[in-house]
Motif scaffolding. Structure first.
Motif, PDB file in Angstrom:
ATOM      1  N   VAL A 144       0.857  -1.186   0.000  1.00 43.01           N
ATOM      2  CA  VAL A 144       0.000   0.000   0.000  1.00 43.01           C
ATOM      3  C   VAL A 144       0.895   1.238   0.000  1.00 43.01           C
ATOM      4  O   VAL A 144       2.082   1.153   0.319  1.00 43.01           O
ATOM      5  N   PRO A 145       0.342   2.392  -0.378  1.00 46.37           N
ATOM      6  CA  PRO A 145       1.154   3.617  -0.328  1.00 46.37           C
ATOM      7  C   PRO A 145       1.761   3.809   1.055  1.00 46.37           C
ATOM      8  O   PRO A 145       1.080   3.697   2.073  1.00 46.37           O
ATOM      9  N   GLY A 146       3.052   4.083   1.082  1.00 42.93           N
ATOM     10  CA  GLY A 146       3.772   4.231   2.346  1.00 42.93           C
ATOM     11  C   GLY A 146       4.701   3.078   2.621  1.00 42.93           C
ATOM     12  O   GLY A 146       5.540   3.137   3.532  1.00 42.93           O
ATOM     13  N   ILE A 147       4.560   1.979   1.841  1.00 44.61           N
ATOM     14  CA  ILE A 147       5.446   0.819   1.964  1.00 44.61           C
ATOM     15  C   ILE A 147       5.946   0.476   0.568  1.00 44.61           C
ATOM     16  O   ILE A 147       5.177   0.466  -0.399  1.00 44.61           O
ATOM     17  N   ASP A 148       7.233   0.201   0.456  1.00 38.79           N
ATOM     18  CA  ASP A 148       7.812  -0.101  -0.851  1.00 38.79           C
ATOM     19  C   ASP A 148       8.942  -1.107  -0.665  1.00 38.79           C
ATOM     20  O   ASP A 148       9.281  -1.493   0.457  1.00 38.79           O
ATOM     21  N   PHE A 149       9.541  -1.501  -1.780  1.00 34.67           N
ATOM     22  CA  PHE A 149      10.540  -2.564  -1.776  1.00 34.67           C
ATOM     23  C   PHE A 149      11.957  -1.997  -1.714  1.00 34.67           C
ATOM     24  O   PHE A 149      12.214  -0.861  -2.095  1.00 34.67           O
ATOM     25  N   SER A 150      12.853  -2.844  -1.266  1.00 34.47           N
ATOM     26  CA  SER A 150      14.279  -2.561  -1.414  1.00 34.47           C
ATOM     27  C   SER A 150      14.802  -3.402  -2.572  1.00 34.47           C
ATOM     28  O   SER A 150      14.044  -4.144  -3.208  1.00 34.47           O
ATOM     29  N   ASN A 151      16.101  -3.333  -2.830  1.00 36.50           N
ATOM     30  CA  ASN A 151      16.696  -4.089  -3.931  1.00 36.50           C
ATOM     31  C   ASN A 151      17.216  -5.452  -3.485  1.00 36.50           C
ATOM     32  O   ASN A 151      18.072  -6.038  -4.158  1.00 36.50           O
ATOM     33  N   ASP A 152      16.720  -5.963  -2.387  1.00 37.90           N
ATOM     34  CA  ASP A 152      17.044  -7.321  -1.952  1.00 37.90           C
ATOM     35  C   ASP A 152      16.766  -8.273  -3.120  1.00 37.90           C
ATOM     36  O   ASP A 152      15.631  -8.372  -3.590  1.00 37.90           O
ATOM     37  N   PRO A 153      17.775  -9.005  -3.628  1.00 34.72           N
ATOM     38  CA  PRO A 153      17.576  -9.833  -4.830  1.00 34.72           C
ATOM     39  C   PRO A 153      16.654 -11.028  -4.602  1.00 34.72           C
ATOM     40  O   PRO A 153      16.088 -11.550  -5.568  1.00 34.72           O
ATOM     41  N   LEU A 154      16.498 -11.469  -3.370  1.00 36.76           N
ATOM     42  CA  LEU A 154      15.532 -12.530  -3.087  1.00 36.76           C
ATOM     43  C   LEU A 154      14.113 -11.970  -3.111  1.00 36.76           C
ATOM     44  O   LEU A 154      13.193 -12.579  -3.669  1.00 36.76           O
ATOM     45  N   LEU A 155      13.941 -10.800  -2.540  1.00 42.37           N
ATOM     46  CA  LEU A 155      12.639 -10.136  -2.546  1.00 42.37           C
ATOM     47  C   LEU A 155      12.190  -9.840  -3.974  1.00 42.37           C
ATOM     48  O   LEU A 155      11.032 -10.056  -4.340  1.00 42.37           O
ATOM     49  N   GLN A 156      13.102  -9.364  -4.795  1.00 38.72           N
ATOM     50  CA  GLN A 156      12.753  -9.016  -6.169  1.00 38.72           C
ATOM     51  C   GLN A 156      12.245 -10.245  -6.938  1.00 38.72           C
ATOM     52  O   GLN A 156      11.296 -10.156  -7.713  1.00 38.72           O
ATOM     53  N   GLY A 157      12.858 -11.398  -6.704  1.00 36.19           N
ATOM     54  CA  GLY A 157      12.409 -12.613  -7.368  1.00 36.19           C
ATOM     55  C   GLY A 157      11.055 -13.075  -6.875  1.00 36.19           C
ATOM     56  O   GLY A 157      10.239 -13.606  -7.644  1.00 36.19           O
ATOM     57  N   ARG A 158      10.782 -12.867  -5.594  1.00 38.12           N
ATOM     58  CA  ARG A 158       9.488 -13.274  -5.041  1.00 38.12           C
ATOM     59  C   ARG A 158       8.344 -12.457  -5.657  1.00 38.12           C
ATOM     60  O   ARG A 158       7.216 -12.931  -5.742  1.00 38.12           O
ATOM     61  N   LEU A 159       8.630 -11.233  -6.081  1.00 40.03           N
ATOM     62  CA  LEU A 159       7.597 -10.392  -6.684  1.00 40.03           C
ATOM     63  C   LEU A 159       7.019 -11.041  -7.938  1.00 40.03           C
ATOM     64  O   LEU A 159       5.837 -10.879  -8.251  1.00 40.03           O
ATOM     65  N   PHE A 160       7.841 -11.790  -8.648  1.00 38.33           N
ATOM     66  CA  PHE A 160       7.339 -12.523  -9.816  1.00 38.33           C
ATOM     67  C   PHE A 160       6.702 -13.848  -9.408  1.00 38.33           C
ATOM     68  O   PHE A 160       5.633 -14.230  -9.883  1.00 38.33           O
ATOM     69  N   SER A 161       7.350 -14.559  -8.506  1.00 36.27           N
ATOM     70  CA  SER A 161       6.974 -15.938  -8.193  1.00 36.27           C
ATOM     71  C   SER A 161       5.565 -16.066  -7.637  1.00 36.27           C
ATOM     72  O   SER A 161       4.832 -17.000  -7.994  1.00 36.27           O
ATOM     73  N   TYR A 162       5.156 -15.141  -6.781  1.00 36.76           N
ATOM     74  CA  TYR A 162       3.870 -15.309  -6.103  1.00 36.76           C
ATOM     75  C   TYR A 162       2.694 -15.247  -7.077  1.00 36.76           C
ATOM     76  O   TYR A 162       1.774 -16.057  -7.011  1.00 36.76           O
ATOM     77  N   THR A 163       2.713 -14.295  -7.982  1.00 37.12           N
ATOM     78  CA  THR A 163       1.634 -14.226  -8.969  1.00 37.12           C
ATOM     79  C   THR A 163       1.615 -15.475  -9.835  1.00 37.12           C
ATOM     80  O   THR A 163       0.566 -16.076 -10.080  1.00 37.12           O
ATOM     81  N   ASP A 164       2.781 -15.901 -10.246  1.00 38.66           N
ATOM     82  CA  ASP A 164       2.881 -17.037 -11.147  1.00 38.66           C
ATOM     83  C   ASP A 164       2.323 -18.305 -10.501  1.00 38.66           C
ATOM     84  O   ASP A 164       1.580 -19.066 -11.135  1.00 38.66           O
ATOM     85  N   THR A 165       2.651 -18.534  -9.256  1.00 38.43           N
ATOM     86  CA  THR A 165       2.193 -19.768  -8.605  1.00 38.43           C
ATOM     87  C   THR A 165       0.695 -19.735  -8.323  1.00 38.43           C
ATOM     88  O   THR A 165       0.012 -20.757  -8.417  1.00 38.43           O
TER      89      THR A 165
END
Length: 726
Positions: free
Chosen positions: A348-369
């Motif tokens: 939600v507005p007020g929360i955002d991501f860092s460049n953690d490379p594991l986190l970045q990959g999870r952003l794709f994986s969850y929708t896909d699964t």
């Protein structure tokens, strides 16, 4: 705290109300088909004569069988076995100075939540008590949309880059040639992978610790794992780590006990959570945050973007900003717990991501699964996943579409539909990504700041109490003892020697190995094909901290017995006063009491009163209880003394370091146990707190001491010197 009302109804919140139109109760209505046809006969298929062939014409049979054949959806690849509950989150203080997230600004609002706890490696039918990471996923139904905090009960992870996630899961899952072992990491493929990936070492210390076998889902911490960002109204960014702190403290079971529970009640954690909520003993956690200003991103001797690292609480204290209370069980396990879809990208507005490379990959994986698991792109329309706010966009159609969109246009911009739905200005709550400056080349590489793999693993080991260290050594010895390939064991002992030589020496001794003087090279196999192994060697960093109290469970909350389960062993002729005084005191203190006897039904007390029996020795086991009490009564004591199951019950409770109490008259039962030689002569409060054993003739005083002992959880110090062959 909200409780059930006198009719047993659960407290309502906005999400509960939103689910009501989709909830079907058993109301005595007549049976129908899926399209509403009233069914006259649901017992017999349509046949050509009473003994004839079943007719293809039987559309009622076909509908029923077809639905049954398709009732199961693919289970989650990981986190397949889970338990869920509804609740609310209440904010203590506004966090407006660091985040514009609405639910973290308004202290007058209760934000509905749904939480799913899970194990990682096992299938849906596996045991709750596997040595494993526990998932801790929270869906906040906020006024700005859903925010999913998808974490674990451990603050770090095995790998640094999402590219390695499929490899990790393939390694820990049952081995593909024979599909064994289930829900266990104690096998060759897992430790082969781990021994070649030194970045996993810190997580392995957590996984082999008591954190991997919690006493209850209600008694474990939760962590967001990754570093996220808070963004305030001025656009200022701070890094943030999320924590869940249980108000019952952080407690575990013994490994031997966990294995026994898996046989006695593989649903132990699921049942515990359900029963606690049903009884009104609502689980509670405080939400904590560690906030790091952007200016301090590089001030630590570890990288904030490295998911195999944590921020020690001594360096950045955890601010407790609110409380989550779970107060309602699901109405339907499949519709809610099984179909809930978490996504680390739901922010939600007020929360955002860092460049953690594991986190970045999870952003794709969850929708896909979720697309394959829940049948298509409309999984967000399943009631448990729907946000409280209206969903308006130009997405259309697909499997199981629930929304009936009216109008001519499903695109934007458009002039035929008044350009509806319109974009939202940032000032009006529209989400905008943090404008992080990026100036870099495209590369497949890792920062040198990610190559310290052992200092925090060492910090974890140093921070453990002596019993916790013993358990860690035993766990590593057990797991590696299950590994059949000696070279893998030897390689892993070499990795452990880079963490702590004493730890490695004790594990090596148990495995019949020597600690290698020279660790196998190259140690790090997570390198590119064209890479130079020397460039990817772990670096040794002298940490500023030698110990961190927050990493040990030794000083966790030990001041109450709320929802603890206590067994009272009794037979005919029991002293009713002795039993009832202790039972009443335990219940008044928030504990749960079960009377256990050789047979079910009831026991007749010495005063001829009747006492209901909750379990027999056939169905009960000491591993399912937190403490044991033996009341007085000559006949009862004589029966229990000659009852092998009762003696075993006590021996096993002692072995697992639990509080044990007995009326003076019941000393004969204790004298039949293996540990009778260890009974102290002094039963003062100080001795009770040291040994967890209570004996006395004054039932009221005994009850007080017993409750004090139960609140200490376990007496691990008696574990090593007094092993009991229970």
């Amino acid at each position: 705290m909200a409780k059930k009302d006198m009719q047993g109804k659960q407290p309502e919140n906005e999400k509960t109300k939103a689910l009501q139109p989709h909830t079907a109760d058993a109301t005595g209505e007549m049976m129908t088909t899926d399209h509403g046809l009233k069914i006259n006969d649901d017992q017999n298929s349509l046949k050509a004569g009473e003994r004839g062939a079943t007719l293809l014409e039987d559309f009622i049979l076909r509908e029923k069988i077809t639905h049954f054949d398709h009732e199961r959806i693919p289970e989650r690849v990981v986190h397949a076995r889970g338990s869920g509950a509804h609740g609310v989150f209440e904010l203590y203080k506004s966090m407006g100075s660091v985040t514009k997230a609405e639910f973290l600004n308004d202290t007058t609002v209760q934000t509905p939540v749904f939480v799913r706890f899970s194990t990682v490696a096992g299938s849906k039918g596996s045991t709750d008590l596997a040595r494993d990471v526990r998932g801790f996923a929270v869906k906040f139904y906020t006024t700005a949309g859903n925010f999913d905090l998808v974490g674990n009960n451990m603050p770090v992870f095995f790998i640094q880059d999402a590219m390695k996630f499929p490899d990790l899961v393939h390694a820990v899952k049952p081995e593909p040639d024979h599909e064994m072992p289930q829900a266990a990491s104690a096998h060759d493929t897992f430790w082969d992978f781990i021994s070649l990936m030194p970045e996993s070492t810190h997580m392995i210390m957590w996984l082999m610790s008591d954190r991997a076998i919690p006493r209850s889902l209600r008694m474990m911490e939760g962590f967001g794992v990754h570093t996220f960002r808070f963004i305030n109204e001025k656009g200022v960014s701070n890094f943030v780590k999320f924590h869940w702190k249980p108000l019952l403290g952080v407690h575990s079971v013994a490994w031997d006990e966990a294995q026994n529970i898996s046989g006695k009640d593989p649903d132990f954690h699921r049942r515990d959570l359900w029963e606690a909520i049903e009884s009104g003993a609502f689980p509670e956690w405080e939400l904590g945050v560690q906030i790091v200003p952007e200016a301090d991103e590089f001030k630590f001797d570890f990288d904030l973007l490295d998911p195999t690292k944590l921020i020690p609480e001594e360096l950045v204290p955890v601010q407790r900003i609110g409380k989550m209370t779970l107060n309602r069980n699901p109405d339907n396990f499949f519709a809610e717990t099984e179909q809930v879809a978490f996504h680390v990208g739901n922010i939600v507005p007020g929360i955002d991501f860092s460049n953690d490379p594991l986190l970045q990959g999870r952003l794709f994986s969850y929708t896909d699964t979720q697309l394959i698991r829940l049948g298509g792109p409309n999984f967000h329309e399943i009631p448990i996943n729907r946000p409280l706010v209206a969903v308006r966009n130009n997405q259309r159609d697909g499997f199981m579409r629930q929304t009936i969109n009216r109008g001519k246009t499903s695109y934007g911009p458009n002039s035929l539909g008044n350009d509806d739905p319109a974009q939202v200005k940032a000032a009006d709550g529209g989400f905008t990504s943090y404008q992080e400056r990026i100036d870099a080349k495209k590369v497949r590489a890792r920062s040198q700041s990610f190559f310290d793999h052992f200092s925090q693993a060492r910090l974890f080991v140093n921070s453990q109490s002596d019993p916790e260290k013993n358990h860690l050594i035993d766990a590593l010895s057990f797991e590696l003892g299950k590994v059949k390939t000696v070279a893998i064991r030897q390689r892993m002992v070499g990795i452990l020697s880079l963490v702590d030589k004493g730890l490695a020496t004790k594990v090596a001794f148990a495995l019949g190995l020597e600690v290698p003087e020279q660790v196998e090279q190259p140690i790090n196999h997570s390198i590119p094909a064209d890479g130079n192994p020397a460039d990817y060697q772990p670096v040794q960093v002298e940490g500023k901290l030698e110990k961190s109290a927050a990493l040990s469970m030794a000083d966790t909350i030990k001041d109450n017995i709320k929802s603890r389960k206590i067994a009272i062993l009794a037979a005919n002729g029991v002293d009713a006063a002795s039993l009832n005084t202790v039972k009443s005191a335990i219940i008044s203190a928030g504990g749960v009491v079960h009377v256990i006897s050789p047979v079910l039904g009831a026991v007749i007390a010495a005063d001829k009163s009747t006492i209901a029996v909750d379990e027999s020795f056939l169905t009960a086991a000491s591993v399912l209880y937190d403490a044991v009490y033996v009341p007085g009564g000559k006949s009862s004591v004589a029966t229990l003394k000659g009852e092998a199951n009762a003696v075993h019950f006590l021996n096993e409770a002692f072995k697992h370091c639990k509080a044990i109490a007995a009326d003076d008259q019941a000393i004969g039962v204790l004298e039949s146990t293996y540990f009778s030689k260890d009974l102290p002569e002094d039963f003062s409060d100080d001795q009770v707190l040291k040994q967890g054993l209570v004996l006395g003739a004054d039932a009221a005083k005994l009850a007080s001491q017993f409750i004090m002992a139960i609140s200490r959880h376990r007496f691990w110090e008696r574990e090593k010197p007094r092993q009991v062959p229970a």
